[in-house]
Design an enzyme around this catalytic site. Structure first.
Site: not given
Ligand code: FPP
Length: 242
Positions: A26, A74
């Site tokens: 996250d 998501n």
């Molecule tokens: C949460 O950050 C992250 C995600 C929803 C996506 C995680 C994906 C990756 C790291 C890309 C590749 C992964 C793999 C395993 C191939 P957020 O967007 O919720 O952050 P925020 O809470 O700060 O807005």
């Protein structure tokens, strides 16, 4: 085969290495905001962090690593963010799978495949097939994954298989989960300061230890991996016993 390591029978003294670590990656969006970048730049930075984290856990003896890449919830993000995330996921598969295969990593997918694009679905299936006989660390990507959906899906499959009510048990449920054959997570890490499970491995997390860190996912480096494992090693797990 179901391993008994997933059943909470033994107490565990401090000092152990977790067999299975699961990570809620996250904070990509907030990392991007603090760097004056777009949210998709944040996800790109998050994806560039995968290699060092997988290696760092592997070096410390972790045998299973599960990464929460995209949840069933998501899909409700703005269309352009969802598109950017899937592009990044596809790019990661293209750029990393051969190297992970050379290193003996076995890849698994947890979640639904039917809502993904045919191209991504094919790429995932190919990478699973390519690495299925590897004996190194197992890396699971939870993609279009939801813990409640997983339990509902397990119940539906049991009904479709004509399982009798008296045959339904915890052990049978375990076999119908996406994680069939794997030990439950010993340690669940969430980066970015949030302290919740967000529908991640809710069945499997029954006896997990939790580690929350304020560090945003793109900054979660080898030193942060070491800190998380050291905190885990200091815990004494009792699994409901004394
Ligand atoms: C949460 O950050 C992250 C995600 C929803 C996506 C995680 C994906 C990756 C790291 C890309 C590749 C992964 C793999 C395993 C191939 P957020 O967007 O919720 O952050 P925020 O809470 O700060 O807005």
């Amino acid at each position: 085969m179901i391993t008994s390591a997933s059943t909470p029978e033994q107490t565990q003294a401090a000092g152990a290495v977790p067999r299975h670590v699961a990570v809620i990656m996250d904070g990509n969006g907030r990392w991007a905001a603090t760097h004056g970048k777009s949210r998709s730049d944040g996800h790109r930075a998050g994806s560039e962090n995968l290699r060092r984290v997988i290696r760092a856990f592997g070096k410390r003896g972790v045998r299973y690593l599960t990464l929460y890449a995209f949840s069933t919830e998501n899909w409700d993000r703005p269309d352009d963010e969802v598109r950017a995330l899937f592009k990044i996921l596809n790019d990661v598969i293209q750029s990393e799978v051969d190297e992970l295969h050379r290193e003996g990593v076995r890849l698994r997918h947890l979640g639904r495949l039917d809502r993904l694009s045919p191209t991504l679905r094919r790429a995932i299936c190919r990478s699973i097939e390519l690495t299925k006989d590897n004996s190194g660390m197992t890396v699971c990507v939870a993609l279009d994954y939801g813990g409640r959906a997983e339990i509902v899906e397990a119940a539906r499959s049991m009904i479709a298989d004509d399982v009798k009510p008296e045959d339904v048990s915890e052990d049978l449920f375990r076999r119908y989960m996406y994680t069939n054959g794997m030990p439950d997570p010993d340690l669940i890490i969430r980066t970015s300061g949030e302290q919740r499970l967000s529908n991640f491995l809710i069945w499997q997390a029954a006896y997990a230890e939790y580690y929350f860190t304020p560090v945003y996912w793109p900054d979660f480096d080898e030193a942060e991996v070491a800190k998380a494992l050291d905190v885990y090693a200091s815990r004494h797990r009792r699994f409901g016993k004394v």
